[in-house]
Design a protein around this motif. Structure first.
Motif, PDB file in Angstrom:
ATOM      1  N   PHE A 109      72.406  50.956  75.942  1.00  0.00           N
ATOM      2  CA  PHE A 109      72.811  50.086  74.830  1.00  0.00           C
ATOM      3  C   PHE A 109      72.141  50.461  73.504  1.00  0.00           C
ATOM      4  O   PHE A 109      72.321  49.770  72.518  1.00  0.00           O
ATOM      5  N   TRP A 110      71.378  51.550  73.489  1.00  0.00           N
ATOM      6  CA  TRP A 110      70.724  51.981  72.253  1.00  0.00           C
ATOM      7  C   TRP A 110      71.770  52.396  71.221  1.00  0.00           C
ATOM      8  O   TRP A 110      72.822  52.925  71.556  1.00  0.00           O
ATOM      9  N   GLY A 111      71.440  52.193  69.975  1.00  0.00           N
ATOM     10  CA  GLY A 111      72.255  52.693  68.871  1.00  0.00           C
ATOM     11  C   GLY A 111      73.557  51.960  68.633  1.00  0.00           C
ATOM     12  O   GLY A 111      74.435  52.470  67.935  1.00  0.00           O
ATOM     13  N   GLN A 112      73.712  50.754  69.191  1.00  0.00           N
ATOM     14  CA  GLN A 112      74.960  50.011  69.046  1.00  0.00           C
ATOM     15  C   GLN A 112      74.796  48.704  68.273  1.00  0.00           C
ATOM     16  O   GLN A 112      75.697  47.873  68.239  1.00  0.00           O
ATOM     17  N   GLY A 113      73.625  48.507  67.665  1.00  0.00           N
ATOM     18  CA  GLY A 113      73.397  47.314  66.853  1.00  0.00           C
ATOM     19  C   GLY A 113      72.947  46.086  67.617  1.00  0.00           C
ATOM     20  O   GLY A 113      72.816  45.003  67.024  1.00  0.00           O
ATOM     21  N   TYR A 114      72.693  46.215  68.919  1.00  0.00           N
ATOM     22  CA  TYR A 114      72.288  45.045  69.701  1.00  0.00           C
ATOM     23  C   TYR A 114      70.903  44.536  69.300  1.00  0.00           C
ATOM     24  O   TYR A 114      70.671  43.325  69.283  1.00  0.00           O
ATOM     25  N   ALA A 115      69.979  45.436  68.979  1.00  0.00           N
ATOM     26  CA  ALA A 115      68.643  44.995  68.567  1.00  0.00           C
ATOM     27  C   ALA A 115      68.739  44.135  67.313  1.00  0.00           C
ATOM     28  O   ALA A 115      68.100  43.086  67.226  1.00  0.00           O
ATOM     29  N   GLN A 116      69.559  44.544  66.346  1.00  0.00           N
ATOM     30  CA  GLN A 116      69.718  43.761  65.122  1.00  0.00           C
ATOM     31  C   GLN A 116      70.334  42.396  65.418  1.00  0.00           C
ATOM     32  O   GLN A 116      69.968  41.390  64.803  1.00  0.00           O
ATOM     33  N   GLU A 117      71.238  42.348  66.375  1.00  0.00           N
ATOM     34  CA  GLU A 117      71.863  41.080  66.749  1.00  0.00           C
ATOM     35  C   GLU A 117      70.828  40.123  67.352  1.00  0.00           C
ATOM     36  O   GLU A 117      70.793  38.933  67.021  1.00  0.00           O
ATOM     37  N   ILE A 118      69.963  40.654  68.210  1.00  0.00           N
ATOM     38  CA  ILE A 118      68.893  39.843  68.805  1.00  0.00           C
ATOM     39  C   ILE A 118      67.919  39.400  67.718  1.00  0.00           C
ATOM     40  O   ILE A 118      67.507  38.236  67.673  1.00  0.00           O
ATOM     41  N   ILE A 119      67.554  40.311  66.827  1.00  0.00           N
ATOM     42  CA  ILE A 119      66.602  40.003  65.759  1.00  0.00           C
ATOM     43  C   ILE A 119      67.150  38.906  64.852  1.00  0.00           C
ATOM     44  O   ILE A 119      66.425  37.967  64.498  1.00  0.00           O
ATOM     45  N   ARG A 120      68.412  38.995  64.476  1.00  0.00           N
ATOM     46  CA  ARG A 120      68.999  37.952  63.610  1.00  0.00           C
ATOM     47  C   ARG A 120      68.898  36.582  64.268  1.00  0.00           C
ATOM     48  O   ARG A 120      68.537  35.587  63.626  1.00  0.00           O
TER      49      ARG A 120
END
Length: 192
Positions: A109-120
């Motif tokens: 799931f790296w590089g697909q924007g999921y970390a930013q979604e969790i962070i928001r």
């Protein structure tokens, strides 16, 4: 010590369902925390036993009870990967003085924007729970993927120094924050 879990609290995002970690997540979370690819930039944190992962779940549940917020288990809400573990992420109060942001994703799931979604989701919820606290993140220098993600989330480097407690004397810890921190606050957050 087993902590009474705070019940299953869910928070949906555009592509994820975020839930409080439960004992039923142990197997998948241990796989994530034992994966050498996931921990190549911070091998000291990698888990070698399920007991380590179980203790981590207990700490996360205790943070939810103490702070009203903590780390989430992130699962896909997308049709092709529905229910699959994407990773973990969220925030908890560190040393009573700041929110500490954390995230870790499965490599697929790296590089697909999921970390930013969790962070928001974590940032907006932290602001609702205790908006008076600064938001911080701790990274090891050299973990460029996490550095870019943290910077993209609006945090900036506020301190760089030795990684207290790390057996590698060359290890350097980075402290990021969403605002200026007083010297006393930096000291409280970095004196392990």
């Amino acid at each position: 010590m087993q902590v009474k879990p705070p019940g299953v609290i869910t928070k949906p995002t555009d592509r994820l369902v975020l839930t409080v970690p439960q004992r039923g997540d142990l197997g998948e979370l241990h796989q994530l925390y034992a994966d050498p690819q996931v921990w190549r930039d911070d091998p000291m944190t990698r888990h070698s036993t399920r007991d380590q992962t179980e203790a981590m779940i207990d700490r996360w549940q205790a943070a939810w009870l103490r702070d009203g917020l903590g780390m989430w288990v992130a699962r896909s809400a997308e049709p092709a990967t529905h229910g699959q573990l994407v990773g973990i992420g969220g925030t908890f109060i560190r040393y009573g003085v700041a929110w500490n942001l954390g995230f870790r994703l499965s490599p697929i799931f790296w590089g697909q924007g999921y970390a930013q979604e969790i962070i928001r989701a974590a940032v907006s919820t932290a602001r609702d729970v205790r908006g008076d606290l600064p938001l911080t993140a701790y990274l090891l220098e050299g973990n460029t993927r996490s550095q870019r993600t943290t910077e993209r989330a609006g945090l900036r480097l506020v301190w760089r120094g030795p990684d207290a407690g790390n057996p590698d004397p060359q290890a350097v810890r980075l402290l990021y924050a969403d605002q200026d921190l007083s010297p006393a606050l930096v000291k409280a957050l970095t004196d392990d």
